[in-house]
Design a protein around this motif. Structure first.
Motif, PDB file in Angstrom:
ATOM      1  N   LEU A  50       1.904   1.173   3.550  1.00  0.00           N
ATOM      2  CA  LEU A  50       1.997   1.630   2.160  1.00  0.00           C
ATOM      3  C   LEU A  50       1.053   2.804   1.930  1.00  0.00           C
ATOM      4  CD1 LEU A  50       3.138   1.222  -0.715  1.00  0.00           C
ATOM      5  CD2 LEU A  50       1.241  -0.364  -1.110  1.00  0.00           C
ATOM      6  N   THR A  51      -0.154   2.715   2.449  1.00  0.00           N
ATOM      7  CA  THR A  51      -1.136   3.783   2.281  1.00  0.00           C
ATOM      8  C   THR A  51      -0.662   5.076   2.938  1.00  0.00           C
ATOM      9  OG1 THR A  51      -2.914   2.145   2.209  1.00  0.00           O
ATOM     10  CG2 THR A  51      -3.556   4.407   2.653  1.00  0.00           C
ATOM     11  N   ALA A  52      -0.124   4.971   4.130  1.00  0.00           N
ATOM     12  CA  ALA A  52       0.364   6.154   4.844  1.00  0.00           C
ATOM     13  C   ALA A  52       1.513   6.815   4.094  1.00  0.00           C
ATOM     14  CB  ALA A  52       0.801   5.776   6.260  1.00  0.00           C
ATOM     15  N   ALA A  53       2.385   6.008   3.513  1.00  0.00           N
ATOM     16  CA  ALA A  53       3.539   6.549   2.795  1.00  0.00           C
ATOM     17  C   ALA A  53       3.128   7.256   1.503  1.00  0.00           C
ATOM     18  CB  ALA A  53       4.531   5.435   2.482  1.00  0.00           C
ATOM     19  N   GLY A  54       2.001   6.857   0.915  1.00  0.00           N
ATOM     20  CA  GLY A  54       1.566   7.425  -0.361  1.00  0.00           C
ATOM     21  C   GLY A  54       0.782   8.701  -0.248  1.00  0.00           C
ATOM     22  N   GLY A  55       0.368   9.038   0.951  1.00  0.00           N
ATOM     23  CA  GLY A  55      -0.406  10.259   1.119  1.00  0.00           C
ATOM     24  C   GLY A  55      -1.713  10.204   0.345  1.00  0.00           C
ATOM     25  N   GLY A  56      -2.230  11.347   0.012  1.00  0.00           N
ATOM     26  CA  GLY A  56      -3.516  11.434  -0.677  1.00  0.00           C
ATOM     27  C   GLY A  56      -3.467  11.204  -2.171  1.00  0.00           C
ATOM     28  N   ALA A  57      -2.291  10.901  -2.726  1.00  0.00           N
ATOM     29  CA  ALA A  57      -2.175  10.732  -4.181  1.00  0.00           C
ATOM     30  C   ALA A  57      -2.588   9.340  -4.657  1.00  0.00           C
ATOM     31  CB  ALA A  57      -0.734  11.015  -4.616  1.00  0.00           C
ATOM     32  N   ILE A  58      -2.722   8.380  -3.745  1.00  0.00           N
ATOM     33  CA  ILE A  58      -3.054   7.004  -4.132  1.00  0.00           C
ATOM     34  C   ILE A  58      -4.518   6.923  -4.534  1.00  0.00           C
ATOM     35  CG2 ILE A  58      -3.288   4.625  -3.328  1.00  0.00           C
ATOM     36  CD1 ILE A  58      -0.926   5.138  -1.441  1.00  0.00           C
ATOM     37  N   GLY A  59      -4.754   6.376  -5.724  1.00  0.00           N
ATOM     38  CA  GLY A  59      -6.115   6.160  -6.208  1.00  0.00           C
ATOM     39  C   GLY A  59      -6.488   4.697  -6.239  1.00  0.00           C
ATOM     40  N   GLY A  60      -5.480   3.817  -6.161  1.00  0.00           N
ATOM     41  CA  GLY A  60      -5.746   2.386  -6.170  1.00  0.00           C
ATOM     42  C   GLY A  60      -4.573   1.601  -5.632  1.00  0.00           C
ATOM     43  N   ILE A  61      -4.893   0.497  -4.976  1.00  0.00           N
ATOM     44  CA  ILE A  61      -3.869  -0.400  -4.453  1.00  0.00           C
ATOM     45  C   ILE A  61      -4.152  -1.805  -4.979  1.00  0.00           C
ATOM     46  CG2 ILE A  61      -2.946  -1.517  -2.374  1.00  0.00           C
ATOM     47  CD1 ILE A  61      -3.310   1.133  -0.926  1.00  0.00           C
ATOM     48  N   GLY A  62      -3.133  -2.415  -5.549  1.00  0.00           N
ATOM     49  CA  GLY A  62      -3.229  -3.806  -5.974  1.00  0.00           C
ATOM     50  C   GLY A  62      -2.630  -4.693  -4.900  1.00  0.00           C
ATOM     51  N   CYS A  63      -3.215  -5.889  -4.731  1.00  0.00           N
ATOM     52  CA  CYS A  63      -2.748  -6.796  -3.691  1.00  0.00           C
ATOM     53  C   CYS A  63      -2.779  -8.239  -4.184  1.00  0.00           C
ATOM     54  CB  CYS A  63      -3.639  -6.665  -2.459  1.00  0.00           C
ATOM     55  SG  CYS A  63      -3.254  -7.825  -1.129  1.00  0.00           S
ATOM     56  N   PHE A  64      -1.691  -8.958  -3.933  1.00  0.00           N
ATOM     57  CA  PHE A  64      -1.644 -10.402  -4.189  1.00  0.00           C
ATOM     58  C   PHE A  64      -1.028 -11.063  -2.975  1.00  0.00           C
ATOM     59  CE2 PHE A  64       0.512 -14.278  -5.344  1.00  0.00           C
ATOM     60  CZ  PHE A  64      -0.497 -14.974  -5.986  1.00  0.00           C
ATOM     61  N   VAL A  65      -1.712 -12.083  -2.461  1.00  0.00           N
ATOM     62  CA  VAL A  65      -1.192 -12.903  -1.379  1.00  0.00           C
ATOM     63  C   VAL A  65      -1.120 -14.330  -1.911  1.00  0.00           C
ATOM     64  CG1 VAL A  65      -1.521 -13.765   0.966  1.00  0.00           C
ATOM     65  CG2 VAL A  65      -2.235 -11.430   0.383  1.00  0.00           C
ATOM     66  N   GLY A  66       0.078 -14.872  -2.000  1.00  0.00           N
ATOM     67  CA  GLY A  66       0.252 -16.254  -2.436  1.00  0.00           C
ATOM     68  C   GLY A  66       0.298 -17.178  -1.236  1.00  0.00           C
ATOM     69  N   LEU A  67      -0.415 -18.299  -1.326  1.00  0.00           N
ATOM     70  CA  LEU A  67      -0.487 -19.279  -0.250  1.00  0.00           C
ATOM     71  C   LEU A  67       0.074 -20.617  -0.716  1.00  0.00           C
ATOM     72  CD1 LEU A  67      -4.173 -18.618   0.880  1.00  0.00           C
ATOM     73  CD2 LEU A  67      -2.095 -17.608   1.828  1.00  0.00           C
ATOM     74  N   VAL A  68       0.613 -21.389   0.208  1.00  0.00           N
ATOM     75  CA  VAL A  68       1.041 -22.754  -0.091  1.00  0.00           C
ATOM     76  C   VAL A  68      -0.226 -23.584  -0.252  1.00  0.00           C
ATOM     77  CG1 VAL A  68       2.323 -24.765   0.710  1.00  0.00           C
ATOM     78  CG2 VAL A  68       3.159 -22.463   1.250  1.00  0.00           C
ATOM     79  N   ARG A  69      -0.413 -24.159  -1.430  1.00  0.00           N
ATOM     80  CA  ARG A  69      -1.630 -24.929  -1.687  1.00  0.00           C
ATOM     81  C   ARG A  69      -1.370 -26.429  -1.580  1.00  0.00           C
ATOM     82  NH1 ARG A  69      -0.097 -22.825  -6.615  1.00  0.00           N
ATOM     83  NH2 ARG A  69       0.429 -24.389  -8.178  1.00  0.00           N
ATOM     84  N   ALA A  70      -2.421 -27.178  -1.365  1.00  0.00           N
ATOM     85  CA  ALA A  70      -2.325 -28.603  -1.057  1.00  0.00           C
ATOM     86  C   ALA A  70      -2.515 -29.506  -2.272  1.00  0.00           C
ATOM     87  CB  ALA A  70      -3.359 -28.963   0.018  1.00  0.00           C
ATOM     88  N   ASP A  71      -2.204 -29.034  -3.456  1.00  0.00           N
ATOM     89  CA  ASP A  71      -2.391 -29.869  -4.646  1.00  0.00           C
ATOM     90  C   ASP A  71      -1.601 -31.164  -4.539  1.00  0.00           C
ATOM     91  OD1 ASP A  71      -3.899 -27.867  -5.753  1.00  0.00           O
ATOM     92  OD2 ASP A  71      -2.335 -27.152  -7.102  1.00  0.00           O
ATOM     93  N   PRO A  72      -2.259 -32.312  -4.751  1.00  0.00           N
ATOM     94  CA  PRO A  72      -1.483 -33.551  -4.806  1.00  0.00           C
ATOM     95  C   PRO A  72      -0.651 -33.581  -6.086  1.00  0.00           C
ATOM     96  CG  PRO A  72      -3.810 -33.970  -5.249  1.00  0.00           C
ATOM     97  CD  PRO A  72      -3.683 -32.517  -4.911  1.00  0.00           C
ATOM     98  N   ASP A  73       0.475 -34.282  -6.060  1.00  0.00           N
ATOM     99  CA  ASP A  73       1.317 -34.355  -7.248  1.00  0.00           C
ATOM    100  C   ASP A  73       0.790 -35.435  -8.199  1.00  0.00           C
ATOM    101  OD1 ASP A  73       2.153 -36.777  -6.183  1.00  0.00           O
ATOM    102  OD2 ASP A  73       4.275 -36.278  -6.215  1.00  0.00           O
TER     103      ASP A  73
END
Length: 156
Positions: free
Chosen positions: A20-43
């Motif tokens: 993503l960074t390479a594709a944006g060239g020098g115009a990128i000033g910020g990158i947002g990131c979210f990684v969702g994980l499977v969590r172990a909450d009991p029901d």
């Protein structure tokens, strides 16, 4: 142009970020990131979650996610975004979704990331089954709380 993939394989956050960074060239000033994980909450019954199993309709799901990504790119004037969502059986601790957004400024990248994950949660056609350690399982119902969170984006 957004990168959208629905896949069984694990994703490489560093590799996707570099692309993503390479594709944006020098115009990128910020990158947002979210990684969702499977969590172990009991029901509510105290059953321990062992895995989530995600199903989808090929073609329809990718088209829906591409539409959500296009809306984010236009609304937040993104320079690019990546949305990867996994399917199949995912054990606790596994990555389930990756959202990356690139913008000229940090606020747009952060807001776009939140928008994308909220809309993915409520508008992307996935079916989730919770698989428990005792061998039982049940399908996850849509939650009104998720709809309420996503509704904030309809107002802006």
């Amino acid at each position: 142009m957004a990168t959208v993939r629905v896949q069984q394989a694990a994703f490489d956050v560093g590799g996707e970020l570099a692309a993503l960074t390479a594709a944006g060239g020098g115009a990128i000033g910020g990158i947002g990131c979210f990684v969702g994980l499977v969590r172990a909450d009991p029901d509510a019954h105290g059953r321990a979650l062992q895995a989530l199993t995600l199903e989808h309709y090929p073609g329809m799901t990718e088209t829906a996610i591409a539409g959500i990504a296009a809306a984010a790119e236009q609304r937040f004037r993104l320079l690019g975004c990546t949305v990867l969502h996994r399917i199949g059986r995912l054990p606790v601790g596994e990555g389930i979704v990756l959202v990356l957004t690139a913008a000229p400024h940090r606020a747009a990248a952060i807001d776009a990331t939140a928008f994308l994950i909220d809309w993915l949660k409520t508008r992307a056609p996935f079916w989730k089954r919770q698989d428990y350690a005792d061998g039982s399982s049940e399908w996850v119902e849509a939650r009104t709380a998720d709809d309420a969170v996503a509704a904030r984006w309809d107002l802006a």
